[in-house]
Enzyme design. Sequence first.
Site, PDB file in Angstrom:
ATOM      1  N   HIS A  72      -1.848   4.329   3.458  1.00  0.00           N
ATOM      2  CA  HIS A  72      -3.206   4.437   2.939  1.00  0.00           C
ATOM      3  C   HIS A  72      -4.193   3.659   3.802  1.00  0.00           C
ATOM      4  O   HIS A  72      -4.272   2.432   3.745  1.00  0.00           O
ATOM      5  CB  HIS A  72      -3.252   3.932   1.484  1.00  0.00           C
ATOM      6  CG  HIS A  72      -4.599   4.034   0.859  1.00  0.00           C
ATOM      7  ND1 HIS A  72      -5.047   3.151  -0.093  1.00  0.00           N
ATOM      8  CD2 HIS A  72      -5.616   4.919   1.053  1.00  0.00           C
ATOM      9  CE1 HIS A  72      -6.262   3.478  -0.456  1.00  0.00           C
ATOM     10  NE2 HIS A  72      -6.634   4.547   0.227  1.00  0.00           N
ATOM     11  N   SER A 103      -4.801   7.911  -2.032  1.00  0.00           N
ATOM     12  CA  SER A 103      -5.281   6.639  -2.577  1.00  0.00           C
ATOM     13  C   SER A 103      -4.835   6.433  -4.021  1.00  0.00           C
ATOM     14  O   SER A 103      -5.103   5.380  -4.601  1.00  0.00           O
ATOM     15  CB  SER A 103      -6.811   6.586  -2.506  1.00  0.00           C
ATOM     16  OG  SER A 103      -7.382   7.682  -3.216  1.00  0.00           O
ATOM     17  N   GLU A 139      -2.437   0.071   3.546  1.00  0.00           N
ATOM     18  CA  GLU A 139      -1.437  -0.133   2.500  1.00  0.00           C
ATOM     19  C   GLU A 139      -0.235   0.753   2.830  1.00  0.00           C
ATOM     20  O   GLU A 139      -0.368   1.978   2.920  1.00  0.00           O
ATOM     21  CB  GLU A 139      -1.986   0.255   1.128  1.00  0.00           C
ATOM     22  CG  GLU A 139      -2.958  -0.745   0.540  1.00  0.00           C
ATOM     23  CD  GLU A 139      -3.429  -0.329  -0.842  1.00  0.00           C
ATOM     24  OE1 GLU A 139      -3.576  -1.215  -1.700  1.00  0.00           O
ATOM     25  OE2 GLU A 139      -3.675   0.872  -1.076  1.00  0.00           O
ATOM     26  N   ASN A 155      -7.216  -0.377  -4.650  1.00  0.00           N
ATOM     27  CA  ASN A 155      -7.998   0.466  -5.556  1.00  0.00           C
ATOM     28  C   ASN A 155      -7.714   0.164  -7.023  1.00  0.00           C
ATOM     29  O   ASN A 155      -8.576   0.396  -7.878  1.00  0.00           O
ATOM     30  CB  ASN A 155      -7.746   1.940  -5.259  1.00  0.00           C
ATOM     31  CG  ASN A 155      -8.514   2.403  -4.036  1.00  0.00           C
ATOM     32  OD1 ASN A 155      -9.483   1.785  -3.626  1.00  0.00           O
ATOM     33  ND2 ASN A 155      -8.070   3.494  -3.436  1.00  0.00           N
TER      34      ASN A 155
END
Length: 284
Positions: A140, A119, A152, A190
Amino acid sequence: MKIKSIGIIGAGTMGNGIAQVCALAGFNIVMLDINTESVNKGIAQINKSLDRLVKKALLTPGDKELTLKRIEPSTNYASLKGLSLVIEAATENKPIKEKILKQVDEIVDKATIIATNTSSISITELAALNSEPKRFIGMHFFNPPALMTLVEVIRGLQTSDETHAAIIELSNKIGKEPITVKNSPGFVVNRILLPMINEALFVLSEGLASAEDIDAGMRLGCNQPIGPLALADLIGLDTCLAIMDVYFNSFNDSKYRPCPLLREMVAAGYLGRKTGQGIFKYEN
């Protein structure tokens, strides 16, 4: 490049969730962890998750059994040989991931795509350690993988178009919605989410409102399904801190400084749901 079989390293929350999603889509899976106990726990979690789908009439008992049969538990890296894709889904720790990925690189075929579920760690850096950097990519998934539709797909500087296209195709086949992202700390989601959580902790530490009211404000005012502080507990405060430290060190920008309260809570062992105590308290 067609993906037919998938290895997943890590039988924890992310690993077993990814294994379930891929097996439900009809792929044969090898789920690997460091010992039999860890692998068995992962299989048990998948079994419980599939049971919930059966109870909701979203899956037949027969399809549940077929899905479980597609997942081969393993503790031996040699079982990854001959697979089309290996997804590393171990803990978010760079040295651990580097060690695992080195072992994978040594055992799998040169045509095998290697993906990491990181991440926050640089895909370009991890790819540079691989003997075939063009076949390395970030994939991800979001927690829990069985429910969250986003993946992702992160291209390192070395990632080939063929590798990228194969992972986009796979993501669609397993029922996910992929977005393509350039390599950068935190990628997209994130990069936006963790600073928001961090700012909520600053608001809490400054005494502007209670934890309950901060979360209520974001749920009711921004239509979030869960408030940022409860989400921090779900993610794990140690994980939140680790990611914010990556941003702060990578960008050298004070806007990514971790909240002192976050650092203090991690030092105290108040890590969130997994320890029963975080910003909120949880019953075991």
